[in-house]
Design a protein around this motif. Sequence first.
Motif, PDB file in Angstrom:
ATOM      1  N   ARG A   1       1.001  -1.110   0.006  1.00 36.13           N
ATOM      2  CA  ARG A   1       0.085   0.008   0.075  1.00 36.13           C
ATOM      3  C   ARG A   1       0.953   1.383   0.231  1.00 36.13           C
ATOM      4  NH1 ARG A   1      -4.823   2.009   4.070  1.00 36.13           N
ATOM      5  NH2 ARG A   1      -5.983   3.419   2.565  1.00 36.13           N
TER       6      ARG A   1
ATOM      7  N   ILE B   1       0.958   5.482  -0.471  1.00 37.42           N
ATOM      8  CA  ILE B   1      -0.039   6.654  -0.582  1.00 37.42           C
ATOM      9  C   ILE B   1       0.919   7.893  -0.639  1.00 37.42           C
ATOM     10  CG2 ILE B   1      -1.561   8.013   0.879  1.00 37.42           C
ATOM     11  CD1 ILE B   1      -2.432   5.418   2.065  1.00 37.42           C
TER      12      ILE B   1
ATOM     13  N   ASN C   1      -3.834   7.302  -3.643  1.00 35.60           N
ATOM     14  CA  ASN C   1      -3.503   5.872  -3.451  1.00 35.60           C
ATOM     15  C   ASN C   1      -2.817   5.418  -4.634  1.00 35.60           C
ATOM     16  OD1 ASN C   1      -4.825   4.862  -0.838  1.00 35.60           O
ATOM     17  ND2 ASN C   1      -6.368   5.958  -1.879  1.00 35.60           N
TER      18      ASN C   1
ATOM     19  N   SER D   1      -3.050   5.695 -10.450  1.00 34.85           N
ATOM     20  CA  SER D   1      -3.262   6.221  -8.913  1.00 34.85           C
ATOM     21  C   SER D   1      -4.852   6.553  -9.118  1.00 34.85           C
ATOM     22  CB  SER D   1      -2.355   7.469  -8.512  1.00 34.85           C
ATOM     23  OG  SER D   1      -2.646   8.542  -9.201  1.00 34.85           O
TER      24      SER D   1
ATOM     25  N   SER E   1      -7.750   8.718  -6.349  1.00 36.11           N
ATOM     26  CA  SER E   1      -8.162   9.810  -5.355  1.00 36.11           C
ATOM     27  C   SER E   1      -9.549  10.337  -5.369  1.00 36.11           C
ATOM     28  CB  SER E   1      -7.034  10.603  -5.240  1.00 36.11           C
ATOM     29  OG  SER E   1      -7.109  11.563  -6.295  1.00 36.11           O
TER      30      SER E   1
END
Length: 67
Positions: A19, A21, A34, A58, A60
């Motif tokens: 993960r 971020i 993310n 990505s 978001s």
Amino acid sequence: MAALAVEPIRNPVTGKSHRAIIELPEGFEATRMNQASTKTLSVNTNSLKFRYDGTYGSFSEIVWKSS
């Protein structure tokens, strides 16, 4: 026509998902993104054609605010 599917970034040795971020407190479009890998990313129209599978992606939540 366009298609997009993302999946977790995978550890190349173990195959487990990571993960990741990125946070930009003063970001213009997003403050938290993310990171992912693109499982499918393609566009096929009369004027634009490309395909990038297995590359960076990505996602978001975007909140637009007036200044």
